[in-house]
Design a protein around this motif. Structure first.
Motif, PDB file in Angstrom:
ATOM      1  N   GLY A  57     -98.398-169.864 -29.237  1.00  0.00           N
ATOM      2  CA  GLY A  57     -97.503-168.692 -29.558  1.00  0.00           C
ATOM      3  C   GLY A  57     -97.504-167.554 -28.277  1.00  0.00           C
ATOM      4  N   VAL A  58     -97.725-168.065 -27.192  1.00  0.00           N
ATOM      5  CA  VAL A  58     -97.647-167.228 -25.909  1.00  0.00           C
ATOM      6  C   VAL A  58     -96.933-167.845 -24.832  1.00  0.00           C
ATOM      7  CG1 VAL A  58     -98.861-166.585 -23.674  1.00  0.00           C
ATOM      8  CG2 VAL A  58    -100.119-166.426 -26.119  1.00  0.00           C
ATOM      9  N   SER A  59     -96.015-167.126 -24.476  1.00  0.00           N
ATOM     10  CA  SER A  59     -94.931-167.504 -23.355  1.00  0.00           C
ATOM     11  C   SER A  59     -94.792-166.445 -21.971  1.00  0.00           C
ATOM     12  CB  SER A  59     -93.418-167.331 -23.845  1.00  0.00           C
ATOM     13  OG  SER A  59     -92.423-167.791 -23.103  1.00  0.00           O
ATOM     14  N   VAL A  60     -95.049-167.216 -20.958  1.00  0.00           N
ATOM     15  CA  VAL A  60     -94.899-166.617 -19.496  1.00  0.00           C
ATOM     16  C   VAL A  60     -93.603-166.456 -19.454  1.00  0.00           C
ATOM     17  CG1 VAL A  60     -95.683-166.366 -17.207  1.00  0.00           C
ATOM     18  CG2 VAL A  60     -97.304-167.114 -18.847  1.00  0.00           C
ATOM     19  N   VAL A  61     -92.998-165.006 -19.430  1.00  0.00           N
ATOM     20  CA  VAL A  61     -91.635-164.823 -19.176  1.00  0.00           C
ATOM     21  C   VAL A  61     -91.260-164.706 -17.812  1.00  0.00           C
ATOM     22  CG1 VAL A  61     -91.233-164.119 -21.683  1.00  0.00           C
ATOM     23  CG2 VAL A  61     -91.716-162.543 -19.756  1.00  0.00           C
ATOM     24  N   GLY A  62     -92.149-164.439 -17.062  1.00  0.00           N
ATOM     25  CA  GLY A  62     -91.934-164.020 -15.511  1.00  0.00           C
ATOM     26  C   GLY A  62     -93.237-163.688 -14.894  1.00  0.00           C
ATOM     27  N   TYR A  63     -93.018-163.812 -13.355  1.00  0.00           N
ATOM     28  CA  TYR A  63     -94.017-163.277 -12.623  1.00  0.00           C
ATOM     29  C   TYR A  63     -93.630-162.372 -11.235  1.00  0.00           C
ATOM     30  CZ  TYR A  63     -92.614-166.639  -9.017  1.00  0.00           C
ATOM     31  OH  TYR A  63     -91.968-167.616  -8.158  1.00  0.00           O
ATOM     32  N   ALA A  64     -94.210-161.696 -10.830  1.00  0.00           N
ATOM     33  CA  ALA A  64     -93.903-160.552  -9.741  1.00  0.00           C
ATOM     34  C   ALA A  64     -95.118-160.717  -8.670  1.00  0.00           C
ATOM     35  CB  ALA A  64     -93.749-159.098 -10.029  1.00  0.00           C
ATOM     36  N   VAL A  65     -94.610-160.775  -7.449  1.00  0.00           N
ATOM     37  CA  VAL A  65     -95.470-160.817  -6.424  1.00  0.00           C
ATOM     38  C   VAL A  65     -96.046-159.395  -5.693  1.00  0.00           C
ATOM     39  CG1 VAL A  65     -94.550-162.944  -5.850  1.00  0.00           C
ATOM     40  CG2 VAL A  65     -93.608-160.909  -4.590  1.00  0.00           C
ATOM     41  N   ASN A  66     -95.134-158.373  -6.355  1.00  0.00           N
ATOM     42  CA  ASN A  66     -95.904-157.074  -5.837  1.00  0.00           C
ATOM     43  C   ASN A  66     -95.463-156.097  -6.875  1.00  0.00           C
ATOM     44  OD1 ASN A  66     -93.348-155.757  -5.347  1.00  0.00           O
ATOM     45  ND2 ASN A  66     -93.368-157.427  -3.401  1.00  0.00           N
ATOM     46  N   GLY A  67     -95.996-154.859  -6.829  1.00  0.00           N
ATOM     47  CA  GLY A  67     -95.608-153.700  -7.955  1.00  0.00           C
ATOM     48  C   GLY A  67     -94.201-153.501  -7.941  1.00  0.00           C
ATOM     49  N   GLU A  68     -93.536-153.325  -6.905  1.00  0.00           N
ATOM     50  CA  GLU A  68     -92.053-153.021  -6.760  1.00  0.00           C
ATOM     51  C   GLU A  68     -91.517-154.050  -7.663  1.00  0.00           C
ATOM     52  OE1 GLU A  68     -88.590-152.750  -3.443  1.00  0.00           O
ATOM     53  OE2 GLU A  68     -90.504-151.682  -2.884  1.00  0.00           O
ATOM     54  N   GLU A  69     -91.579-155.398  -7.414  1.00  0.00           N
ATOM     55  CA  GLU A  69     -90.922-156.482  -8.076  1.00  0.00           C
ATOM     56  C   GLU A  69     -91.390-156.253  -9.509  1.00  0.00           C
ATOM     57  OE1 GLU A  69     -89.979-161.167  -8.165  1.00  0.00           O
ATOM     58  OE2 GLU A  69     -91.715-160.368  -6.990  1.00  0.00           O
ATOM     59  N   GLY A  70     -92.681-155.861  -9.687  1.00  0.00           N
ATOM     60  CA  GLY A  70     -92.957-155.772 -11.152  1.00  0.00           C
ATOM     61  C   GLY A  70     -92.394-154.872 -11.905  1.00  0.00           C
ATOM     62  N   LEU A  71     -92.271-153.732 -11.310  1.00  0.00           N
ATOM     63  CA  LEU A  71     -91.550-152.805 -12.293  1.00  0.00           C
ATOM     64  C   LEU A  71     -90.003-153.209 -12.591  1.00  0.00           C
ATOM     65  CD1 LEU A  71     -92.546-149.442  -9.974  1.00  0.00           C
ATOM     66  CD2 LEU A  71     -93.463-150.307 -12.418  1.00  0.00           C
ATOM     67  N   ARG A  72     -89.416-153.763 -11.662  1.00  0.00           N
ATOM     68  CA  ARG A  72     -87.988-154.279 -11.976  1.00  0.00           C
ATOM     69  C   ARG A  72     -88.047-155.334 -13.107  1.00  0.00           C
ATOM     70  NH1 ARG A  72     -87.431-154.637  -6.418  1.00  0.00           N
ATOM     71  NH2 ARG A  72     -87.472-156.819  -6.451  1.00  0.00           N
ATOM     72  N   LYS A  73     -89.086-155.937 -13.129  1.00  0.00           N
ATOM     73  CA  LYS A  73     -89.371-157.212 -14.106  1.00  0.00           C
ATOM     74  C   LYS A  73     -89.582-156.688 -15.368  1.00  0.00           C
ATOM     75  CE  LYS A  73     -88.532-160.983 -11.603  1.00  0.00           C
ATOM     76  NZ  LYS A  73     -89.804-162.103 -11.425  1.00  0.00           N
ATOM     77  N   VAL A  74     -90.620-155.643 -15.456  1.00  0.00           N
ATOM     78  CA  VAL A  74     -90.906-154.654 -16.776  1.00  0.00           C
ATOM     79  C   VAL A  74     -89.747-154.453 -17.429  1.00  0.00           C
ATOM     80  CG1 VAL A  74     -92.112-152.916 -17.799  1.00  0.00           C
ATOM     81  CG2 VAL A  74     -93.224-154.510 -16.209  1.00  0.00           C
ATOM     82  N   ALA A  75     -88.827-153.660 -16.661  1.00  0.00           N
ATOM     83  CA  ALA A  75     -87.479-153.144 -16.970  1.00  0.00           C
ATOM     84  C   ALA A  75     -86.520-154.081 -17.709  1.00  0.00           C
ATOM     85  CB  ALA A  75     -86.934-152.265 -16.071  1.00  0.00           C
TER      86      ALA A  75
END
Length: 357
Positions: free
Chosen positions: A31-49
């Motif tokens: 029931g868990v799916s890893v939908v993406g990863y980010a290598v820094n906070g800047e990329e992380g914010l884009r992926k969250v959006a």
């Protein structure tokens, strides 16, 4: 616990090893799916959006945008449950992150071996399944209100310096899990150092983090806060915090009450154990005892609540509205032995009202 709707997770970490390790653990959970990863906070914010995940695992030390900035922005723009992945050396940072809105944390893998993978798996799996459906409205409200509410509490709590000597020793034992560190700080920071009460805290936490937790509490509280060691004396105005991965119990030596740090018993999942601390406190005799059950997963503390009531003690539980996870308080309330159910901001005053009566 398998969720009917898959839990979509974003992994944010600049370490390739940590990303692989965390992803490997998460992808084994039904029931868990890893939908993406980010290598820094800047990329992380884009992926969250873009991805709008149900939960994020977050490293705090990252290039470009660090974990704290990432947390602040996510909490402002798109509140999402966040589990911090941190090393022991970053203990102080963990508790800052929890105040900023992170729901919980797990220890970071520290060696490139399968042993480390197994060491963090159980903790990470349990917290992902519980935290993924967190009501982020509660987290945001607690984060925004935290500093103001502590100041307001201190202004209305009774002064204790002129109180007469109080008969038996008076001991307040506090148990918490997920969401607990800011909750414990909320209560203790509102109590003055001259209070004639002794305090002990069992907060579910892995080994290596509770010293930083105690040091942070000591910084923000008038009370003296220490990580407990065997032989430490329980004293008025002092708080002893159970060491992570161990249990805090008590013993008498003449007229003194001493702390004893012991290894967990077989089958104990939640550590430090609230039940072990509550039960030991109830066995002391000639002690005016108050138990406090705060936010957290599971049923730890419920049996200890029964023990406290059997010896004439009193019990306070945090209400559902202010809990990050209404597991431990719900189970305590279900015993029928809880005297007061209150929002977090009312518990400090209630502890003093009952403890100084």
């Amino acid at each position: 616990m398998i969720h009917a709707v898959p839990i979509r997770i974003l992994v944010v970490d600049d370490s390739a090893y940590n990303r692989r390790t965390i992803t490997r653990i998460l992808e084994e959970i039904p029931g868990v799916s890893v939908v993406g990863y980010a290598v820094n906070g800047e990329e992380g914010l884009r992926k969250v959006a873009d991805l709008k995940p149900d939960l994020i695992t977050l490293d705090l030390e990252m290039p470009r945008i660090d974990g704290f900035t990432f947390l602040r922005i996510v909490m402002q723009k798109q509140p999402t449950p966040i589990i911090v992945v941190s090393s022991r050396a970053e203990g102080e940072n963990v508790f800052k992150a929890l105040e900023l809105g992170a729901v919980d944390f797990v220890a970071k893998p520290t060696a490139r071996s399968d042993d480390q993978l197994f060491n963090i798996r159980e903790d990470l799996v349990r917290k992902v399944l519980f935290c993924a459906r967190t009501d982020m409205g509660k987290i945001v409200r607690r984060t925004v209100a935290a500093s103001g509410s502590r100041a307001a509490q201190r202004a209305v709590l009774p002064r204790t310096s002129d109180l007469p000597a109080l008969g038996p020793a008076r001991l307040v034992v506090i148990g918490a899990s997920t969401g607990g560190p800011p909750a414990v700080q909320n209560i203790l920071s509102a109590i003055k150092a001259d209070v004639p009460l002794m305090f002990a805290v069992s907060q579910h936490m892995p080994a290596g983090f509770t010293r930083a937790f105690a040091e942070r509490l000591n910084k923000f509280c008038e009370l003296e806060v220490l990580e407990a060691r065997t032989g430490d004396k329980m004293q008025p105005g002092r708080v002893l915090v159970a060491p992570g991965g161990h249990n805090l119990i008590f013993r008498r030596r003449g007229g003194e009450i001493l702390a004893q740090v012991v290894d967990p018993g077989p089958g104990q999942i939640y550590l430090p154990s609230v039940d072990a601390m509550f039960t030991s406190a109830a066995e002391l005799g000639n002690v005016s005892l108050i138990g406090v059950v705060l936010t957290g997963m599971g049923n730890d503390g419920a049996e200890g609540v029964r023990k406290i009531k059997q010896v004439g003690g009193q019990v306070i539980a945090e209400d559902e509205e202010s809990c990050v996870v209404f597991g431990m308080p719900k189970e305590a309330i279900a015993t029928g032995k809880v005297d007061s159910v209150l929002p977090l901001d009312g518990i400090g005053a209630e502890v003093l009202r009952r403890g100084l009566a």
